[in-house]
Enzyme design. Structure first.
Site, PDB file in Angstrom:
ATOM      1  N   HIS A 261       0.868  -1.193   0.000  1.00  0.00           N
ATOM      2  CA  HIS A 261       0.000   0.000   0.000  1.00  0.00           C
ATOM      3  C   HIS A 261       0.897   1.232   0.000  1.00  0.00           C
ATOM      4  O   HIS A 261       1.876   1.282   0.746  1.00  0.00           O
ATOM      5  CB  HIS A 261      -0.895   0.022   1.243  1.00  0.00           C
ATOM      6  CG  HIS A 261      -2.033   0.979   1.126  1.00  0.00           C
ATOM      7  ND1 HIS A 261      -1.858   2.334   1.306  1.00  0.00           N
ATOM      8  CD2 HIS A 261      -3.328   0.790   0.814  1.00  0.00           C
ATOM      9  CE1 HIS A 261      -3.021   2.941   1.125  1.00  0.00           C
ATOM     10  NE2 HIS A 261      -3.934   2.034   0.823  1.00  0.00           N
ATOM     11  N   ASP A 316      -8.191  -5.034   0.223  1.00  0.00           N
ATOM     12  CA  ASP A 316      -8.725  -5.913  -0.827  1.00  0.00           C
ATOM     13  C   ASP A 316      -8.424  -7.378  -0.570  1.00  0.00           C
ATOM     14  O   ASP A 316      -9.168  -8.268  -1.006  1.00  0.00           O
ATOM     15  CB  ASP A 316      -8.145  -5.496  -2.184  1.00  0.00           C
ATOM     16  CG  ASP A 316      -8.729  -4.168  -2.646  1.00  0.00           C
ATOM     17  OD1 ASP A 316      -7.974  -3.355  -3.206  1.00  0.00           O
ATOM     18  OD2 ASP A 316      -9.937  -3.947  -2.418  1.00  0.00           O
TER      19      ASP A 316
HETATM   20  C1  SDX Z   1      -6.315   0.043  -2.780  1.00  0.00           C
HETATM   21  O1  SDX Z   1      -4.640   4.599  -1.864  1.00  0.00           O
HETATM   22  C2  SDX Z   1      -5.521   3.893  -1.242  1.00  0.00           C
HETATM   23  O2  SDX Z   1      -5.882   4.146  -0.111  1.00  0.00           O
HETATM   24  C3  SDX Z   1      -6.130   2.748  -2.030  1.00  0.00           C
HETATM   25  C4  SDX Z   1      -7.089   1.872  -1.251  1.00  0.00           C
HETATM   26  C5  SDX Z   1      -8.374   2.605  -0.951  1.00  0.00           C
HETATM   27  O3  SDX Z   1      -9.007   2.289   0.057  1.00  0.00           O
HETATM   28  O4  SDX Z   1      -8.793   3.426  -1.806  1.00  0.00           O
HETATM   29  O5  SDX Z   1      -6.477   1.476  -0.048  1.00  0.00           O
HETATM   30  C6  SDX Z   1      -7.465   0.638  -2.052  1.00  0.00           C
HETATM   31  O6  SDX Z   1      -6.080   0.388  -3.899  1.00  0.00           O
HETATM   32  C7  SDX Z   1      -5.415  -0.932  -2.057  1.00  0.00           C
HETATM   33  C8  SDX Z   1      -4.216  -1.394  -2.962  1.00  0.00           C
HETATM   34  C9  SDX Z   1      -4.720  -2.496  -3.868  1.00  0.00           C
HETATM   35  N1  SDX Z   1      -3.681  -2.825  -4.856  1.00  0.00           N
HETATM   36  C10 SDX Z   1      -3.016  -3.980  -4.804  1.00  0.00           C
HETATM   37  O7  SDX Z   1      -3.159  -4.838  -3.935  1.00  0.00           O
HETATM   38  C11 SDX Z   1      -2.071  -4.189  -5.975  1.00  0.00           C
HETATM   39  C12 SDX Z   1      -0.748  -4.723  -5.487  1.00  0.00           C
HETATM   40  N2  SDX Z   1      -0.075  -3.658  -4.756  1.00  0.00           N
HETATM   41  C13 SDX Z   1       0.916  -2.911  -5.412  1.00  0.00           C
HETATM   42  O8  SDX Z   1       0.898  -2.832  -6.767  1.00  0.00           O
HETATM   43  C14 SDX Z   1       1.474  -1.726  -4.642  1.00  0.00           C
HETATM   44  O9  SDX Z   1       1.706  -2.150  -3.374  1.00  0.00           O
HETATM   45  C15 SDX Z   1       0.677  -0.451  -4.621  1.00  0.00           C
HETATM   46  C16 SDX Z   1       0.306  -0.037  -5.996  1.00  0.00           C
HETATM   47  C17 SDX Z   1      -0.534  -0.625  -3.811  1.00  0.00           C
HETATM   48  C18 SDX Z   1       1.574   0.610  -3.991  1.00  0.00           C
HETATM   49  O10 SDX Z   1       2.654   0.730  -4.814  1.00  0.00           O
HETATM   50  P1  SDX Z   1       3.793   1.834  -4.572  1.00  0.00           P
HETATM   51  O11 SDX Z   1       3.577   2.613  -3.335  1.00  0.00           O
HETATM   52  O12 SDX Z   1       3.950   2.588  -5.855  1.00  0.00           O
HETATM   53  O13 SDX Z   1       5.037   0.938  -4.262  1.00  0.00           O
HETATM   54  P2  SDX Z   1       6.076   0.478  -5.347  1.00  0.00           P
HETATM   55  O14 SDX Z   1       5.337   0.010  -6.564  1.00  0.00           O
HETATM   56  O15 SDX Z   1       7.089   1.539  -5.509  1.00  0.00           O
HETATM   57  O16 SDX Z   1       6.733  -0.817  -4.649  1.00  0.00           O
HETATM   58  C19 SDX Z   1       7.753  -0.654  -3.673  1.00  0.00           C
HETATM   59  C20 SDX Z   1       8.470  -2.011  -3.640  1.00  0.00           C
HETATM   60  C21 SDX Z   1       8.857  -2.496  -5.042  1.00  0.00           C
HETATM   61  O17 SDX Z   1       9.941  -3.355  -4.868  1.00  0.00           O
HETATM   62  P3  SDX Z   1      11.380  -2.896  -5.489  1.00  0.00           P
HETATM   63  O18 SDX Z   1      11.096  -2.678  -6.968  1.00  0.00           O
HETATM   64  O19 SDX Z   1      11.694  -1.576  -4.754  1.00  0.00           O
HETATM   65  O20 SDX Z   1      12.282  -4.036  -5.163  1.00  0.00           O
HETATM   66  O21 SDX Z   1       7.579  -3.015  -3.122  1.00  0.00           O
HETATM   67  C22 SDX Z   1       7.338  -3.987  -4.142  1.00  0.00           C
HETATM   68  C23 SDX Z   1       7.692  -3.348  -5.466  1.00  0.00           C
HETATM   69  O22 SDX Z   1       8.053  -4.326  -6.409  1.00  0.00           O
HETATM   70  N3  SDX Z   1       5.909  -4.288  -4.113  1.00  0.00           N
HETATM   71  C24 SDX Z   1       5.394  -5.482  -4.345  1.00  0.00           C
HETATM   72  C25 SDX Z   1       4.027  -5.334  -4.186  1.00  0.00           C
HETATM   73  N4  SDX Z   1       3.742  -4.069  -3.858  1.00  0.00           N
HETATM   74  C26 SDX Z   1       4.919  -3.421  -3.824  1.00  0.00           C
HETATM   75  N5  SDX Z   1       5.975  -6.654  -4.687  1.00  0.00           N
HETATM   76  C27 SDX Z   1       5.127  -7.702  -4.857  1.00  0.00           C
HETATM   77  N6  SDX Z   1       3.781  -7.624  -4.712  1.00  0.00           N
HETATM   78  C28 SDX Z   1       3.205  -6.468  -4.376  1.00  0.00           C
HETATM   79  N7  SDX Z   1       1.886  -6.404  -4.223  1.00  0.00           N
END
Ligand code: SDX
Length: 374
Positions: A261, A316
């Site tokens: 998140h 989620d």
């Molecule tokens: C919602 O904003 C809100 O409040 C949203 C929400 C709401 O109530 O409205 O809470 C609802 O959207 C919840 C989120 C649902 N989405 C997911 O579950 C999708 C999977 N999650 C990710 O894609 C990610 O965690 C985000 C999009 C939610 C956040 O991404 P960020 O803050 O841009 O983080 P990032 O992409 O820069 O990741 C940081 C690191 C990376 O690793 P490195 O490249 O630095 O090695 O963490 C890793 C990412 O690869 N990472 C994950 C991951 N999420 C982050 N690795 C594997 N699986 C994941 N889910």
């Protein structure tokens, strides 16, 4: 004077002031107009939270009863909405159908051209009521069946769950569904709420703002994650399967939906904890073997993702198995997210219109300069 504040994805950037909600990550509290969202989920109803968000005050029992009757009385959807949905290509995603329906609803609201907080509240309550009816009937109408009309003799959550599944939920199931609606109702400034505020800041109407929010929420990085979580659990099949499924995708540097998140970073989303407790109670009370297996799979994956990536579940992740054991079709998971979030979205549109300043940020230009067209 443009102040140089640039962060990819606006990470950590304060984009607006609001009196609606705030994610206090340090204290693990989701503050909604002064209340803790989890307290509201445990002690109040979704209709209470609609009143708190849109009218700005938590209703007493009598006020809640009046608001609930008002929502149920406004829940009928113009027949033309169903006719338009029937014209859409059958392969269209439920969220894209919902986007069309929300946009079209504006055409049936006589007050749509008036953009002021009072009209926003009036139209907003209609949208909260009608979004539930539209979402509940998206699959039925796509399959050529007659939509189920709202039944005002039921409570708001009981009616919503009945329209979705076509059967009466038990009091325990309705309560769980109501808690899930509260958990999804408001969450500060996620991408979809920001989109709605940006659109509203041009003095566009609430229907346009919420149409933009639907488009944003469909994305798998945002609301679309709950459907993806359920698909993962069903494909993995059991505890060994989910471990294998996740390891294979992590090895390919893929993201696992339902984890991580932007704001909670390396912490558990408090709403995920709430729905995990809710799921645990529901499957135990029902002696639901399949639900208990899903819960064990979720816990196994949770431990694995924490060990491998230091990541925690978001809302989620546990909303998906909760909706599954309630018998909700998977393609309605994200539409339900939107229906519940309409209360928060309307509150943000009201606030934006009441204290408006057009959103118009600047850029850090990285392209060429001085080129000549000749
Ligand atoms: C919602 O904003 C809100 O409040 C949203 C929400 C709401 O109530 O409205 O809470 C609802 O959207 C919840 C989120 C649902 N989405 C997911 O579950 C999708 C999977 N999650 C990710 O894609 C990610 O965690 C985000 C999009 C939610 C956040 O991404 P960020 O803050 O841009 O983080 P990032 O992409 O820069 O990741 C940081 C690191 C990376 O690793 P490195 O490249 O630095 O090695 O963490 C890793 C990412 O690869 N990472 C994950 C991951 N999420 C982050 N690795 C594997 N699986 C994941 N889910």
């Amino acid at each position: 004077m443009a102040e140089e504040v640039y962060r990819p994805g606006l990470e950590g950037v304060i984009a607006t002031e609001t009196a609606i909600s705030f994610l206090d990550v340090e204290r693990e509290e989701i503050v909604v107009r002064g209340y803790n969202l989890l307290d509201l989920a445990r002690e109040r109803t979704y209709v209470d939270v609609v009143g708190l968000l849109i009218d700005g005050r938590l209703p007493d029992d009598q006020e809640r009863a009046v608001l609930e009757r008002r929502l149920l009385a406004a829940a009928e959807v113009p027949a033309q909405i169903w006719e338009i949905l029937r014209l859409l290509p059958p392969r269209m995603h439920a969220m894209d159908r919902l986007r069309t329906a929300i946009s079209t609803l504006g055409g049936f609201d006589p007050g749509v051209e008036r953009v002021d907080p009072e009209q926003d509240r009036e139209s907003g309550l209609r949208i909260v009521a009608q979004a539930a009816t539209i979402v509940a009937n998206l699959v039925r109408v796509r399959e050529g069946q007659q939509p189920l009309a709202p039944d005002p003799s039921r409570s708001f959550p009981a009616n919503f769950l009945w329209m979705i599944t076509g059967r009466d939920g038990s009091p325990a199931e309705v309560r769980v569904f109501d808690q899930a609606l509260i958990a999804y109702s408001e969450h500060e400034l996620p991408n979809s709420t920001f989109a709605a505020r940006v659109i509203a800041s041009t003095l566009a109407d609430v229907y346009g703002a919420l149409t933009g929010a639907v488009a944003s929420l469909k994305g798998p990085l945002h609301g679309g994650a709950n459907e993806a979580v359920m698909a993962m659990l069903l494909e993995a099949g059991d505890e060994e399967g989910i471990e294998r499924w996740i390891r294979e995708r992590l090895a390919r540097k893929e993201r696992i939906m339902g984890f991580g998140h932007r704001v909670y970073m390396r912490r558990m989303d408090p709403r995920a904890q709430l729905l995990k407790e809710t799921l645990t109670r529901l499957v135990a009370e029902r002696g639901d073997a399949e639900g208990q297996k899903l819960l064990r799979m979720c816990e196994r994956a949770e431990r694995l993702m924490h060990a491998e990536k230091g990541l925690y579940p978001n809302l989620d992740y546990y909303a998906a198995p909760v909706f599954y054991v309630l018998g909700i079709p998977i393609e309605l998971y994200t539409p339900i997210f939107f229906a519940a979030r309409t209360a928060g979205l309307v509150a943000h549109v009201v606030e934006q219109h009441a204290h408006n300043r057009l959103f118009r940020p600047r850029v850090r230009y990285t392209g060429p300069r001085g080129l000549k067209p000749a």
